[in-house]
Enzyme design. Structure first.
Site, mmCIF file in Angstrom:
data_model
loop_
_atom_site.group_PDB
_atom_site.id
_atom_site.type_symbol
_atom_site.label_atom_id
_atom_site.label_comp_id
_atom_site.label_asym_id
_atom_site.label_seq_id
_atom_site.Cartn_x
_atom_site.Cartn_y
_atom_site.Cartn_z
ATOM 1 N N ARG A 23 0.808 -1.232 0.000
ATOM 2 C CA ARG A 23 0.000 0.000 0.000
ATOM 3 C C ARG A 23 0.830 1.266 0.000
ATOM 4 O O ARG A 23 0.362 2.335 -0.344
ATOM 5 C CB ARG A 23 -0.911 0.023 1.227
ATOM 6 C CG ARG A 23 -1.872 -1.134 1.307
ATOM 7 C CD ARG A 23 -2.532 -1.205 2.672
ATOM 8 N NE ARG A 23 -1.492 -1.402 3.705
ATOM 9 C CZ ARG A 23 -1.567 -0.921 4.936
ATOM 10 N NH1 ARG A 23 -2.612 -0.237 5.328
ATOM 11 N NH2 ARG A 23 -0.595 -1.146 5.793
ATOM 12 N N GLU A 28 7.935 7.894 11.084
ATOM 13 C CA GLU A 28 7.951 9.138 11.851
ATOM 14 C C GLU A 28 9.139 9.940 11.368
ATOM 15 O O GLU A 28 10.279 9.515 11.524
ATOM 16 C CB GLU A 28 8.120 8.866 13.349
ATOM 17 C CG GLU A 28 6.896 8.349 14.031
ATOM 18 C CD GLU A 28 7.088 8.230 15.547
ATOM 19 O OE1 GLU A 28 8.240 8.137 16.026
ATOM 20 O OE2 GLU A 28 6.061 8.236 16.240
ATOM 21 N N GLN A 47 10.922 26.664 13.865
ATOM 22 C CA GLN A 47 10.519 27.042 12.522
ATOM 23 C C GLN A 47 10.732 25.868 11.585
ATOM 24 O O GLN A 47 11.713 25.141 11.708
ATOM 25 C CB GLN A 47 11.389 28.235 12.089
ATOM 26 C CG GLN A 47 11.066 28.833 10.752
ATOM 27 C CD GLN A 47 11.914 30.086 10.511
ATOM 28 O OE1 GLN A 47 12.059 30.929 11.386
ATOM 29 N NE2 GLN A 47 12.465 30.199 9.322
ATOM 30 N N ASP A 48 9.807 25.656 10.653
ATOM 31 C CA ASP A 48 9.966 24.676 9.585
ATOM 32 C C ASP A 48 10.054 25.416 8.261
ATOM 33 O O ASP A 48 9.243 26.327 8.006
ATOM 34 C CB ASP A 48 8.768 23.718 9.525
ATOM 35 C CG ASP A 48 8.809 22.635 10.591
ATOM 36 O OD1 ASP A 48 9.782 22.582 11.362
ATOM 37 O OD2 ASP A 48 7.854 21.842 10.652
ATOM 38 N N HIS A 62 25.213 28.950 4.119
ATOM 39 C CA HIS A 62 24.690 29.993 4.998
ATOM 40 C C HIS A 62 24.874 29.646 6.475
ATOM 41 O O HIS A 62 24.781 28.498 6.858
ATOM 42 C CB HIS A 62 23.192 30.197 4.748
ATOM 43 C CG HIS A 62 22.859 30.496 3.323
ATOM 44 N ND1 HIS A 62 21.760 29.967 2.700
ATOM 45 C CD2 HIS A 62 23.480 31.258 2.399
ATOM 46 C CE1 HIS A 62 21.710 30.401 1.451
ATOM 47 N NE2 HIS A 62 22.752 31.184 1.240
ATOM 48 N N LYS A 71 19.887 22.824 12.331
ATOM 49 C CA LYS A 71 18.932 22.447 11.286
ATOM 50 C C LYS A 71 18.838 20.931 11.182
ATOM 51 O O LYS A 71 19.849 20.244 11.132
ATOM 52 C CB LYS A 71 19.366 23.016 9.931
ATOM 53 C CG LYS A 71 19.409 24.534 9.904
ATOM 54 C CD LYS A 71 19.925 25.063 8.587
ATOM 55 C CE LYS A 71 19.943 26.589 8.607
ATOM 56 N NZ LYS A 71 20.484 27.142 7.358
ATOM 57 N N HIS A 118 25.572 25.803 6.254
ATOM 58 C CA HIS A 118 24.811 24.740 5.604
ATOM 59 C C HIS A 118 24.501 25.120 4.164
ATOM 60 O O HIS A 118 24.231 26.284 3.854
ATOM 61 C CB HIS A 118 23.492 24.511 6.353
ATOM 62 C CG HIS A 118 22.596 23.539 5.671
ATOM 63 N ND1 HIS A 118 21.462 23.932 4.995
ATOM 64 C CD2 HIS A 118 22.681 22.190 5.522
ATOM 65 C CE1 HIS A 118 20.876 22.865 4.480
ATOM 66 N NE2 HIS A 118 21.593 21.802 4.786
ATOM 67 N N GLU A 142 23.050 37.011 8.946
ATOM 68 C CA GLU A 142 23.397 35.924 8.026
ATOM 69 C C GLU A 142 24.689 36.224 7.273
ATOM 70 O O GLU A 142 24.951 37.360 6.872
ATOM 71 C CB GLU A 142 22.274 35.700 7.010
ATOM 72 C CG GLU A 142 22.543 34.511 6.108
ATOM 73 C CD GLU A 142 21.429 34.233 5.127
ATOM 74 O OE1 GLU A 142 21.125 33.052 4.929
ATOM 75 O OE2 GLU A 142 20.862 35.190 4.558
ATOM 76 N N LYS A 167 22.188 36.468 -3.917
ATOM 77 C CA LYS A 167 22.811 36.480 -2.590
ATOM 78 C C LYS A 167 23.988 35.513 -2.548
ATOM 79 O O LYS A 167 25.067 35.855 -2.061
ATOM 80 C CB LYS A 167 21.777 36.117 -1.525
ATOM 81 C CG LYS A 167 22.353 35.961 -0.123
ATOM 82 C CD LYS A 167 21.288 35.720 0.921
ATOM 83 C CE LYS A 167 20.734 34.327 0.847
ATOM 84 N NZ LYS A 167 19.814 33.997 1.944
ATOM 85 N N ASP A 168 23.807 34.303 -3.061
ATOM 86 C CA ASP A 168 24.869 33.309 -3.017
ATOM 87 C C ASP A 168 26.014 33.654 -3.970
ATOM 88 O O ASP A 168 27.158 33.295 -3.724
ATOM 89 C CB ASP A 168 24.313 31.919 -3.301
ATOM 90 C CG ASP A 168 23.406 31.425 -2.180
ATOM 91 O OD1 ASP A 168 23.430 32.013 -1.077
ATOM 92 O OD2 ASP A 168 22.674 30.453 -2.400
#
Length: 181
Positions: A23, A28, A47-48, A62, A71, A118, A142, A167-168
Site C-alpha cells: 500500500r 515518523e 521554525q519549519d 549559509h 537544522k 549549511h 546571516e 545572494k549566493d
C-alpha cells in the site's frame, strides 16, 4: 531510528525506521523524545522551512552570527548533496566539511548543529527540501561562504557550474568572514 556520526562528530545522519508494504509506507520523520534519546541533542525547533529547486541549483553556504540555527534537514522529493561546514573558530574541525546524499528514496536526515554553515546542491531533476530550525531567521546576522572557496575544496559532485541566487553569488571566502567563536 538509526543515528550515524560523520567525520565531523557534531553532524549526524539520521535514518528513520520505515514501515512499508504493497500500500505504501509510513515513518515518523520526527519524534522529539526519540531524537533526544538517540542523538543526545536537546533542542527546541521553532521554525519549519520548505524549498523547491531545479537540478544544478546550489543554495548556501549559509550561517548566522546571531540567532545561530541548528537544522534538521530532509528531502521529500528528489535528491540533494547536503553540506555542513564547521565555522566555530575554536573548534578543532574549523573549516572542515562533510556531505551526505539525502533523498526522498533513502529518507535520510542530516542534523546540522549551531556553529555550522549549511548548503546543498540538487542532483535530481528537482528536489524539495524541508528542515526544522532551532532559532529564527535573522537576515542581518546571516553570512554566506562562497560555494567554491578553494580553502574548503568541497566536492559538490557537479559536472557544470551551479545555478546560484544573487545572494549566493555574493558569497565570500571563509577567511574573509566573521565566524563564531
Amino acid at each position: 531510528m538509526n543515528v550515524t556520526t560523520t567525520e565531523l562528530p557534531d553532524v549526524l545522519i539520521i535514518e528513520p525506521q520505515v514501515f512499508g508494504d504493497s500500500r505504501g509506507f509510513f515513518f515518523e520523520s520526527f519524534n522529539d523524545r526519540v531524537f533526544r534519546e538517540l542523538t543526545g541533542v536537546v533542542k527546541t525547533f521553532v521554525q519549519d522551512n520548505h524549498s523547491r529547486s531545479e537540478k544544478g541549483v546550489l543554495r548556501g553556504l549559509h550561517y548566522q552570527l546571531e540567532n545561530t540555527q541548528g537544522k534538521l534537514v530532509r528531502v521529500i522529493h528528489g535528491e540533494v548533496l547536503d553540506i555542513a561546514v564547521d565555522v566555530r573558530r575554536s573548534s578543532p574541525c574549523f573549516g572542515k566539511w562533510v556531505g551526505a546524499r539525502l533523498s526522498a528514496e533513502n529518507r535520510r536526515q542530516m542534523w546540522v548543529p549551531e556553529g555550522f554553515a549549511h548548503g546543498f546542491v540538487v542532483l535530481s531533476d528537482s528536489a524539495e527540501v524541508v528542515y526544522k530550525t532551532t532559532d529564527y531567521y535573522n537576515p542581518a546576522a546571516e553570512r554566506c561562504i562562497r560555494w567554491d572557496d578553494p580553502d574548503l575544496a568541497i566536492d559538490w559532485q557537479l559536472s557544470e557550474p551551479p545555478r546560484l541566487s544573487e545572494k549566493d553569488q555574493r558569497g565570500k571566502l571563509l577567511k574573509e568572514l566573521d565566524v563564531l567563536p
